[in-house]
Design a protein around this motif. Structure first.
Motif, mmCIF file in Angstrom:
data_model
loop_
_atom_site.group_PDB
_atom_site.id
_atom_site.type_symbol
_atom_site.label_atom_id
_atom_site.label_comp_id
_atom_site.label_asym_id
_atom_site.label_seq_id
_atom_site.Cartn_x
_atom_site.Cartn_y
_atom_site.Cartn_z
ATOM 1 N N MET A 34 0.438 -1.641 -0.125
ATOM 2 C CA MET A 34 -0.303 0.234 -0.167
ATOM 3 C C MET A 34 1.064 1.613 -0.271
ATOM 4 N N GLY A 55 3.943 -5.330 6.394
ATOM 5 C CA GLY A 55 4.084 -4.222 7.116
ATOM 6 C C GLY A 55 6.112 -3.780 7.302
ATOM 7 N N ARG A 72 0.400 0.210 8.842
ATOM 8 C CA ARG A 72 -1.232 -0.380 8.883
ATOM 9 C C ARG A 72 -0.956 -1.382 9.969
ATOM 10 N N ASN A 74 -3.352 -4.802 9.649
ATOM 11 C CA ASN A 74 -3.950 -5.567 8.002
ATOM 12 C C ASN A 74 -5.396 -6.439 8.563
ATOM 13 N N GLU A 77 -7.643 -4.007 7.781
ATOM 14 C CA GLU A 77 -7.769 -3.189 6.699
ATOM 15 C C GLU A 77 -7.185 -1.719 6.509
ATOM 16 N N ILE A 79 -4.176 1.589 6.274
ATOM 17 C CA ILE A 79 -3.195 2.089 6.687
ATOM 18 C C ILE A 79 -2.937 3.884 7.201
ATOM 19 N N CYS A 96 -3.978 7.625 -1.541
ATOM 20 C CA CYS A 96 -4.055 6.057 -1.167
ATOM 21 C C CYS A 96 -3.713 5.462 -2.280
ATOM 22 N N THR A 98 -3.093 1.271 -3.757
ATOM 23 C CA THR A 98 -3.019 0.016 -4.060
ATOM 24 C C THR A 98 -2.215 -0.665 -5.353
#
Length: 121
Positions: A34, A55, A72, A74, A77, A79, A96, A98
């Motif tokens: 991300m 991360g 982040r 996970n 979900e 960041i 943002c 990905t």
């Protein structure tokens, strides 16, 4: 349908701090790197920071090293981009993203809608 929703932008004086958040949904969040990009008026969108899927690896453009921190979670979900000692030249819309590869250099697959950060001098 992948969705990235940013929040946390605003107006701050030089030297101040902001924390941007990005909530992701729609695919296996923990598998993908991300990142954050920004676009100032009249300029191209530029890379700011990225974080690996676990991360464990983080990346920053030189101009923000030592001032910005990406993180982040996970399980949530999400960041974040903690921005300290903000400067007027940090003024931009922050996105943002990905995608694939370190620094998302192999391609951005999805973008958020952006959040405005304005730093006054």
């Amino acid at each position: 349908q992948v969705q990235l929703v940013e929040s946390g932008g605003g107006l701050v004086q030089a030297g101040g701090s902001l924390r941007l958040s990005c909530a992701a949904s729609g695919r296996a969040f923990s598998v993908y790197p991300m990142g954050w990009f920004r676009q100032a008026p009249g300029k191209e969108r530029e890379f700011v920071s990225a974080i690996s899927s676990s991360g464990g690896m983080t990346y920053y453009t030189d101009s923000v090293k030592g001032r910005f921190t990406i993180s982040r979670d996970n399980a949530k979900e999400m960041i974040w981009l903690q921005m300290n000692n903000l400067k007027p030249e940090d003024t931009a819309v922050y996105f943002c993203a990905t995608g694939r590869g370190p620094k998302l250099a192999n391609g951005v697959d999805y973008w958020g809608q952006g959040t405005q950060v304005t730093v006054s001098s």
